[in-house]
Design an enzyme around this catalytic site. Structure first.
Site, PDB file in Angstrom:
ATOM      1  N   HIS A  38      22.118 -49.183  -0.726  1.00 49.46           N
ATOM      2  CA  HIS A  38      21.716 -47.778  -0.761  1.00 49.46           C
ATOM      3  C   HIS A  38      20.661 -47.503   0.313  1.00 49.46           C
ATOM      4  CE1 HIS A  38      18.409 -48.717  -3.964  1.00 49.46           C
ATOM      5  NE2 HIS A  38      17.806 -48.495  -2.827  1.00 49.46           N
TER       6      HIS A  38
ATOM      7  N   GLU B 127      23.020 -43.970  -3.899  1.00 46.79           N
ATOM      8  CA  GLU B 127      23.674 -45.143  -4.458  1.00 46.79           C
ATOM      9  C   GLU B 127      25.143 -45.218  -4.025  1.00 46.79           C
ATOM     10  OE1 GLU B 127      21.742 -47.239  -5.712  1.00 46.79           O
ATOM     11  OE2 GLU B 127      20.563 -46.557  -7.413  1.00 46.79           O
TER      12      GLU B 127
END
Length: 232
Positions: free
Chosen positions: A129, A134
């Protein structure tokens, strides 16, 4: 991408500081800043320098949702302790962890539009990330609230009394926002980052590896220590 391998994170911090100084010398006026353990050696160099940052703007990547600015683990507190108390900027923007979600997203997107980022500092998560974007986050995403993965929560729990105290959501600059920066400087240290670094540099460009999108940017420098480079 320009990849620089250093002996350790201390040497990396010195090299990163050289690049930040060069950017400022070349009229960079807006710095995108990161938090966490990765930029600490860079910020140590900045604090110890003679450089005056009081004419510059800073825009931070992210902030935990639900934490007040004065919380010991907020990124407001981190930035004050690691940089701003010693080296204040003209203006410093960090998401308001207690802000209304819709209003805060609009405010931050407007801030990035008003102050285009000249140099963006990044770390990288073990799951690749960048910011708190994410795996699975759209490459077209701007500022938003991100649900943190178990990997991220586990990585951050060392800063809190218990895992239950770790925020589960964060305001984050989006991947599109990050890519809008003129220059990007990403740092990564430790063997636990080696796979993410390898996938970022060599893997296919996929939203499952958020940092892989940096392959498409025309001015990225990656500074990694020998441990983080161990899979290259």
């Amino acid at each position: 991408m320009n990849v620089i391998i250093t002996k350790d994170k201390v040497e990396a911090g010195k090299k990163a500081f050289e690049l930040v100084e060069k950017a400022i010398h070349n009229d960079a006026s807006v710095l995108g800043l990161a938090t966490g353990s990765t930029p600490e050696t860079l910020y140590k160099e900045m604090r110890a320098s003679n450089t005056d940052y009081s004419s510059l703007i800073s825009i931070n990547l992210d902030e935990y949702k639900g934490l007040p600015a004065d919380h010991p683990q907020s990124y407001h507190t981190f930035m004050q302790e690691n940089l701003f108390n010693a080296k204040p900027f003209k203006k410093s923007f960090i998401p308001d962890g207690l802000g209304d979600e819709e209003d805060e997203v609009k405010r931050y997107n407007k801030t990035i539009e008003e102050y285009p980022i000249d140099l963006q500092i990044l770390g990288i998560g073990t799951n690749a990330h960048i910011g708190f974007n994410e795996p699975g986050t759209s490459f077209l995403q701007e500022t938003h609230v991100e649900k943190l993965t178990e990997a991220t929560i586990n990585a951050n729990k060392r800063y809190f009394k218990s895992e239950e105290d770790v925020p589960k959501y964060a305001f984050s600059m989006g991947i599109k926002s990050i890519l809008s920066a003129k220059k990007i400087l990403l740092m990564a240290f430790g063997e636990n980052k080696a796979e993410a670094v390898y996938n970022m540099l060599n893997g296919p460009i996929t939203e499952q590896v958020p940092a892989s999108i940096l392959q498409t940017h025309n001015d990225v420098t990656v500074i990694i220590d020998e441990a983080a480079a161990s899979k290259l």
